[in-house]
Design a protein around this motif. Structure first.
Motif, short mmCIF file in Angstrom:
data_model
loop_
_atom_site.label_atom_id
_atom_site.label_comp_id
_atom_site.label_asym_id
_atom_site.label_seq_id
_atom_site.Cartn_x
_atom_site.Cartn_y
_atom_site.Cartn_z
N HIS A 33 1.03 -1.17 -0.18
CA HIS A 33 0.10 0.03 -0.06
C HIS A 33 0.62 1.36 0.06
CE1 HIS A 33 -2.95 2.31 1.00
NE2 HIS A 33 -2.49 3.03 2.17
N GLN A 34 2.07 1.13 1.09
CA GLN A 34 2.42 2.35 1.01
C GLN A 34 3.46 2.43 -0.12
OE1 GLN A 34 2.99 4.86 4.15
NE2 GLN A 34 1.10 3.46 4.34
N LEU A 37 0.83 4.18 -2.61
CA LEU A 37 0.60 5.15 -2.18
C LEU A 37 1.57 6.34 -3.13
CD1 LEU A 37 -0.30 5.63 1.05
CD2 LEU A 37 -2.05 6.34 -0.98
N LYS A 41 0.30 8.50 -6.44
CA LYS A 41 0.41 9.91 -5.49
C LYS A 41 -1.14 10.04 -5.16
CE LYS A 41 4.55 11.63 -6.71
NZ LYS A 41 5.79 10.16 -5.96
N GLU A 44 -5.11 9.81 -0.67
CA GLU A 44 -5.23 8.76 1.25
C GLU A 44 -7.40 8.54 1.77
OE1 GLU A 44 -2.62 7.26 3.31
OE2 GLU A 44 -1.56 8.62 3.25
N VAL A 47 -8.75 6.31 -0.70
CA VAL A 47 -8.35 5.07 -1.04
C VAL A 47 -9.20 4.18 0.69
CG1 VAL A 47 -6.83 3.59 0.30
CG2 VAL A 47 -6.09 4.88 -1.73
N HIS A 64 -3.68 2.53 -8.22
CA HIS A 64 -3.39 2.73 -6.41
C HIS A 64 -3.62 1.21 -6.76
CE1 HIS A 64 -2.24 2.19 -2.70
NE2 HIS A 64 -3.32 2.17 -2.14
#
Length: 92
Positions: A33-34, A37, A41, A44, A47, A64
Motif C-alpha cells: 500500500h505504501q 501510494l 500519488k 489517501e 483509498v 493504486h
C-alpha cells in the motif's frame, strides 16, 4: 476488457479486506500500500473511502488498486488475472 480487470481488482481488494490475514500478510499489504501510494500519488482519503465501499471514479485510485493487487500477485504485468494464484488462495 479494462472494465473487467477493474471489477476483478475491486473484488480481490474486497476479499482481502474481509480476509483473516496473518501479521506477516498484514505487514506485506501495508508495505505494498505504501509503495503504491508513493508510486500513484493517490489521495489517501479516496483509498479510505474505497475500503469502506465508496469507490470514486478516479484514475489514481484505480492505478493504486491495480498496483496493490499486482504486487500481491493476483495480476501479471499485462494486467491479466492469474487464475492459478486466485485458486491457490481460495478466492475463485
Amino acid at each position: 476488457m479494462k472494465a473487467f480487470v477493474v471489477a476483478a481488482v475491486i473484488c480481490a481488494v474486497a476479499v482481502l479486506v474481509k480476509a483473516e490475514l496473518t501479521e506477516e500478510q498484514k505487514e506485506k499489504l501495508k508495505k505494498h500500500h505504501q509503495e503504491c501510494l508513493a508510486e500513484t500519488k493517490v489521495d489517501e482519503e479516496l483509498v479510505k473511502k474505497a475500503r469502506q465501499g465508496d469507490f470514486t471514479e478516479d484514475q489514481k485510485l484505480k492505478d493504486h488498486m491495480f498496483c496493490v493487487v499486482k504486487k500481491i500477485g493476483f495480476l501479471d504485468d499485462a494486467g491479466e488475472i492469474k487464475m492459478d494464484v486466485l485458486k491457490v488462495r481460495g478466492i475463485s
